[in-house]
Write an enzyme that holds these catalytic residues in place. Sequence first.
Site: not given
Length: 294
Positions: A224-227
């Site tokens: 999950d991108l940047d999460e």
Amino acid sequence: MSKFALTVTCPSTRGIVAAIATFLAEQGCNITDSSQFDDFETGNFFMRVSFQSETGASLDGLQEQFAATAKGFGMDYAFHDEAEKMKVVIMVSRFGHCLNDLLYRWRIGALPIDIVAVISNHMDYQKVVVNHDIPFHNIRVTKENKPQAEARIMEVVEETGADLIVLARYMQILSDEMCQKMSGRIINIHHSFLPSFKGANPYKQAFERGVKLIGATSHYVTADLDEGPIIEQDTVRVTHAQSPEDYVSLGRDVEAQVLARAIHAHIHRRVFLNGNKTVVFPASPGSYASERMG
């Protein structure tokens, strides 16, 4: 005297701390620093203990002897030699502020790591990296060659024996496969604002909305991108009198500081994954000391 650290994760129950302290005392070890946390929501217990062996106990011996104690509490545990430097690969694109900050901290001993390689999809920082006697790998990434480029990145990681990848403003999205393979071993840095701005030129967007706080977040990389689970965050205050260029400069500084602090916590085994969150214990006394001033 050898300096070691013990990290423990297990279900929370009575007697864990006493069992650990008793074991170390019986092995001729003196505890110099200790942190613990009970998560009442998940029922998990986390502990990190720094200690010195006063009778010559070895890392392998401690690991083996502790097995019986650990089994009784269902512990996931590891002993670490605090003198051993973690091997790190740094990845960077065209923004060099985090890379240069890490190289300086590494050079003076403020960040006790072994930088085994720097990987970039551009050539901008080849000279500065090579001048530090660090191997530089230019691995260009396009839509057509992305799987091959990532395979080459993993070759560098495996050949160097790297324990950690640091994305020091590396502007490429990693595949789900790589994120899963290196789970808990890739640290990223990015800006953070309230409200949130995505897309091109977020600092200009923040300026146009009159944002008063510029922040940065460092986290473990997941699919999950940047999460991913957050390790470290910080902010710097701005005013109506500052320009979009001021925002960028201030954001650059806080990004470098936050990334360095996140790496410091990870390499000293102070970070524990706790579902989608992390438990980050305080630094042990003396762990911020530099070998030299500059």
